[in-house]
Write a protein that holds these residues in place. Structure first.
Motif, PDB file in Angstrom:
ATOM      1  N   ASN A 120      -1.476  10.963  -0.073  1.00 51.85           N
ATOM      2  CA  ASN A 120      -2.582  11.487   0.754  1.00 51.85           C
ATOM      3  C   ASN A 120      -3.033  10.553   1.872  1.00 51.85           C
ATOM      4  O   ASN A 120      -4.128  10.707   2.405  1.00 51.85           O
ATOM      5  CB  ASN A 120      -3.782  11.881  -0.112  1.00 51.85           C
ATOM      6  N   TYR A 121      -2.184   9.604   2.243  1.00 54.70           N
ATOM      7  CA  TYR A 121      -2.472   8.750   3.397  1.00 54.70           C
ATOM      8  C   TYR A 121      -1.394   8.958   4.460  1.00 54.70           C
ATOM      9  O   TYR A 121      -0.232   9.205   4.135  1.00 54.70           O
ATOM     10  CB  TYR A 121      -2.490   7.268   3.002  1.00 54.70           C
ATOM     11  N   ASP A 122      -1.812   8.812   5.719  1.00 51.04           N
ATOM     12  CA  ASP A 122      -0.876   8.953   6.831  1.00 51.04           C
ATOM     13  C   ASP A 122      -0.064   7.657   6.985  1.00 51.04           C
ATOM     14  O   ASP A 122      -0.647   6.577   7.067  1.00 51.04           O
ATOM     15  CB  ASP A 122      -1.692   9.240   8.106  1.00 51.04           C
ATOM     16  N   VAL A 123       1.264   7.783   7.010  1.00 50.84           N
ATOM     17  CA  VAL A 123       2.104   6.567   7.012  1.00 50.84           C
ATOM     18  C   VAL A 123       1.941   5.725   8.273  1.00 50.84           C
ATOM     19  O   VAL A 123       2.217   4.523   8.260  1.00 50.84           O
ATOM     20  CB  VAL A 123       3.614   6.855   6.798  1.00 50.84           C
ATOM     21  N   VAL A 124       1.502   6.351   9.366  1.00 55.39           N
ATOM     22  CA  VAL A 124       1.329   5.577  10.600  1.00 55.39           C
ATOM     23  C   VAL A 124      -0.100   5.028  10.685  1.00 55.39           C
ATOM     24  O   VAL A 124      -0.294   3.825  10.856  1.00 55.39           O
ATOM     25  CB  VAL A 124       1.651   6.451  11.842  1.00 55.39           C
ATOM     26  N   LYS A 125      -1.079   5.893  10.495  1.00 56.91           N
ATOM     27  CA  LYS A 125      -2.469   5.472  10.688  1.00 56.91           C
ATOM     28  C   LYS A 125      -3.048   4.730   9.496  1.00 56.91           C
ATOM     29  O   LYS A 125      -4.028   4.001   9.626  1.00 56.91           O
ATOM     30  CB  LYS A 125      -3.345   6.706  10.990  1.00 56.91           C
ATOM     31  N   GLN A 126      -2.464   4.930   8.306  1.00 54.17           N
ATOM     32  CA  GLN A 126      -3.023   4.303   7.097  1.00 54.17           C
ATOM     33  C   GLN A 126      -1.935   3.585   6.300  1.00 54.17           C
ATOM     34  O   GLN A 126      -1.867   3.702   5.074  1.00 54.17           O
ATOM     35  CB  GLN A 126      -3.689   5.384   6.237  1.00 54.17           C
ATOM     36  N   ALA A 127      -1.114   2.837   7.044  1.00 54.32           N
ATOM     37  CA  ALA A 127       0.063   2.208   6.419  1.00 54.32           C
ATOM     38  C   ALA A 127      -0.316   1.267   5.261  1.00 54.32           C
ATOM     39  O   ALA A 127       0.385   1.219   4.247  1.00 54.32           O
ATOM     40  CB  ALA A 127       0.862   1.454   7.476  1.00 54.32           C
ATOM     41  N   GLN A 128      -1.417   0.536   5.418  1.00 56.27           N
ATOM     42  CA  GLN A 128      -1.810  -0.409   4.355  1.00 56.27           C
ATOM     43  C   GLN A 128      -2.129   0.313   3.051  1.00 56.27           C
ATOM     44  O   GLN A 128      -1.713  -0.121   1.985  1.00 56.27           O
ATOM     45  CB  GLN A 128      -3.020  -1.259   4.798  1.00 56.27           C
ATOM     46  N   GLN A 129      -2.868   1.425   3.171  1.00 57.17           N
ATOM     47  CA  GLN A 129      -3.206   2.201   1.962  1.00 57.17           C
ATOM     48  C   GLN A 129      -1.932   2.780   1.330  1.00 57.17           C
ATOM     49  O   GLN A 129      -1.792   2.784   0.112  1.00 57.17           O
ATOM     50  CB  GLN A 129      -4.172   3.347   2.287  1.00 57.17           C
ATOM     51  N   VAL A 130      -1.020   3.264   2.184  1.00 57.49           N
ATOM     52  CA  VAL A 130       0.239   3.794   1.651  1.00 57.49           C
ATOM     53  C   VAL A 130       0.937   2.705   0.848  1.00 57.49           C
ATOM     54  O   VAL A 130       1.338   2.916  -0.300  1.00 57.49           O
ATOM     55  CB  VAL A 130       1.164   4.312   2.789  1.00 57.49           C
ATOM     56  N   LYS A 131       1.031   1.495   1.427  1.00 55.43           N
ATOM     57  CA  LYS A 131       1.754   0.399   0.760  1.00 55.43           C
ATOM     58  C   LYS A 131       1.162   0.062  -0.608  1.00 55.43           C
ATOM     59  O   LYS A 131       1.884  -0.309  -1.522  1.00 55.43           O
ATOM     60  CB  LYS A 131       1.742  -0.851   1.642  1.00 55.43           C
ATOM     61  N   ARG A 132      -0.150   0.178  -0.708  1.00 57.03           N
ATOM     62  CA  ARG A 132      -0.797  -0.129  -1.992  1.00 57.03           C
ATOM     63  C   ARG A 132      -0.436   0.867  -3.082  1.00 57.03           C
ATOM     64  O   ARG A 132      -0.501   0.552  -4.258  1.00 57.03           O
ATOM     65  CB  ARG A 132      -2.319  -0.141  -1.815  1.00 57.03           C
ATOM     66  N   HIS A 133      -0.067   2.075  -2.679  1.00 59.13           N
ATOM     67  CA  HIS A 133       0.174   3.136  -3.665  1.00 59.13           C
ATOM     68  C   HIS A 133       1.648   3.392  -3.955  1.00 59.13           C
ATOM     69  O   HIS A 133       1.969   4.299  -4.721  1.00 59.13           O
ATOM     70  CB  HIS A 133      -0.497   4.436  -3.214  1.00 59.13           C
ATOM     71  N   ILE A 134       2.527   2.629  -3.305  1.00 55.85           N
ATOM     72  CA  ILE A 134       3.963   2.883  -3.522  1.00 55.85           C
ATOM     73  C   ILE A 134       4.686   1.629  -3.994  1.00 55.85           C
ATOM     74  O   ILE A 134       4.274   0.513  -3.706  1.00 55.85           O
ATOM     75  CB  ILE A 134       4.656   3.414  -2.234  1.00 55.85           C
ATOM     76  N   GLY A 135       5.768   1.854  -4.751  1.00 55.17           N
ATOM     77  CA  GLY A 135       6.696   0.789  -5.100  1.00 55.17           C
ATOM     78  C   GLY A 135       8.026   1.123  -4.443  1.00 55.17           C
ATOM     79  O   GLY A 135       8.393   2.295  -4.354  1.00 55.17           O
ATOM     80  N   VAL A 136       8.725   0.094  -3.967  1.00 53.26           N
ATOM     81  CA  VAL A 136       9.943   0.339  -3.197  1.00 53.26           C
ATOM     82  C   VAL A 136      11.090  -0.523  -3.709  1.00 53.26           C
ATOM     83  O   VAL A 136      10.942  -1.736  -3.845  1.00 53.26           O
ATOM     84  CB  VAL A 136       9.707   0.019  -1.694  1.00 53.26           C
ATOM     85  N   VAL A 137      12.222   0.120  -3.993  1.00 51.87           N
ATOM     86  CA  VAL A 137      13.439  -0.616  -4.341  1.00 51.87           C
ATOM     87  C   VAL A 137      14.514  -0.200  -3.342  1.00 51.87           C
ATOM     88  O   VAL A 137      14.985   0.935  -3.370  1.00 51.87           O
ATOM     89  CB  VAL A 137      13.903  -0.309  -5.792  1.00 51.87           C
ATOM     90  N   LEU A 138      14.817  -1.125  -2.427  1.00 45.54           N
ATOM     91  CA  LEU A 138      15.790  -0.795  -1.389  1.00 45.54           C
ATOM     92  C   LEU A 138      17.186  -1.203  -1.830  1.00 45.54           C
ATOM     93  O   LEU A 138      17.362  -1.939  -2.793  1.00 45.54           O
ATOM     94  CB  LEU A 138      15.424  -1.483  -0.075  1.00 45.54           C
ATOM     95  N   GLN A 139      18.177  -0.701  -1.068  1.00 51.49           N
ATOM     96  CA  GLN A 139      19.570  -0.906  -1.430  1.00 51.49           C
ATOM     97  C   GLN A 139      19.958  -2.369  -1.522  1.00 51.49           C
ATOM     98  O   GLN A 139      20.534  -2.809  -2.499  1.00 51.49           O
ATOM     99  CB  GLN A 139      20.423  -0.246  -0.373  1.00 51.49           C
ATOM    100  N   GLN A 140      19.650  -3.110  -0.458  1.00 54.31           N
ATOM    101  CA  GLN A 140      20.047  -4.510  -0.463  1.00 54.31           C
ATOM    102  C   GLN A 140      19.154  -5.257  -1.460  1.00 54.31           C
ATOM    103  O   GLN A 140      17.978  -5.007  -1.532  1.00 54.31           O
ATOM    104  CB  GLN A 140      19.975  -5.142   0.942  1.00 54.31           C
TER     105      GLN A 140
END
Ligand code: ADP
Length: 285
Positions: free
Chosen positions: A66-86
């Motif tokens: 429920n956060y905008d990835v451009v305007k609320q990037a910090q809030q998005v980051k707090r709510h997601i976990g990321v596992v990238l390929q490399q």
């Protein structure tokens, strides 16, 4: 009640005026495990990079938790976990130090941090490797450490880009169990994969991407029902096989039986991989 937690509306990403993501719209519900499938260059990684705030869309709206990835990037980051390929864990730190570093980056209070590190290292069965340098771990262990680290700040959505690429089948199955377990605990998960059996095993729903567009979505079962539960395969030459879909195994068998010359022909159940090849015209590596 379903609740949309990932939404893309008419999203484009251009590189040098070329749309590598081309008018993508998609909604993912809380608790869903969604698999983004597609041949190399389809735009899967670019889509994940936009969803995880690593790159901005050229056009369109994306909301995550429920956060905008451009305007609320910090809030998005707090709510997601990321596992990238490399593999992005630091090889010259210990397993524990990697977790500690990530915990500090996320401002997890001291009192809580150690407990959480223990909990997630136990969860991925790496607790007995806590003091080992990351460079001494196998590929599968490094991937499990990445997952533990992505969970440390207790995100509600997890993004996994090709989580089992390059791992042997046994290690892959172990990771599948870990990922499936997270889903049963209510985590929303978006993963990309090349492995159709991985998508069939893990995903509630899949989306097939090609040339920046989503060309099909549905449950693996829905897609099999739509395209056909059975196949007649005809060997045309050494290199070339012809695949013909039929609604049922009985109809496929009846078709085969009606052929005067059955050489090089066989009938079998369809798999997600057959539909993938049918739609994208590409064989998987
Ligand atoms: P996939 O993950 O499905 O293999 P990608 O999202 O990595 O696809 O790539 C989609 C297309 O975008 C490819 O043709 C790739 O070369 C191009 N691309 C990706 N990132 C960039 C970039 N930073 N600059 C220019 N082109 C890029």
């Amino acid at each position: 009640m379903t609740e949309t937690v990932i939404s893309l509306a008419n999203v484009f990403k251009h590189y040098n005026q070329v749309p590598v993501v081309n008018n993508l719209s998609l909604s993912i519900e809380r608790g869903e495990m969604f698999g983004l499938l597609g041949p190399n260059g389809a735009g899967k990684s670019t889509t994940i990079r936009m969803l995880t705030t690593l790159t901005n869309p050229s056009q369109g709206e994306i909301s995550v938790a429920n956060y905008d990835v451009v305007k609320q990037a910090q809030q998005v980051k707090r709510h997601i976990g990321v596992v990238l390929q490399q593999i992005s864990v630091d090889a010259d730190l210990t397993v524990w130090e990697n977790m500690e570093y990530h915990g500090r980056l996320h401002h997890i209070p001291d009192a809580d941090r150690s407990k959480r590190i223990d909990r997630y290292l136990e969860y991925v069965e790496l607790i007995d490797r806590s003091t080992d340098m990351v460079k001494t771990l196998s590929g599968g262990m490094k991937r499990r450490l990445q997952i533990a680290r992505a969970l440390l700040h207790e995100p509600e959505i997890l993004f996994l880009d090709e989580p089992t690429v390059g791992l042997d089948p046994q290690t892959r199955r172990r990771l599948w169990e870990i990922i499936r377990n997270l889903k049963t605990q209510g985590m929303t998960i978006l993963l990309t994969t090349h492995y159709m059996e991985e998508a069939e095993f893990l995903c509630d729903r899949v989306g097939i991407m090609d040339a920046g567009q989503l060309i099909e979505t549905g449950t693996p079962q829905d897609l099999r029902h739509k395209y056909g539960l059975a196949l007649v395969i005809t060997q045309k030459s050494d290199q070339k096989m012809d695949y013909q879909f039929f609604p049922t195994l009985e109809q496929a068998t009846a078709h085969l039986d009606a052929q005067p010359d059955k050489r090089g022909m066989m009938v079998r159940d369809s798999h997600l991989e057959d539909i993938f090849v049918e739609l994208t015209g590409r064989q998987l590596d």
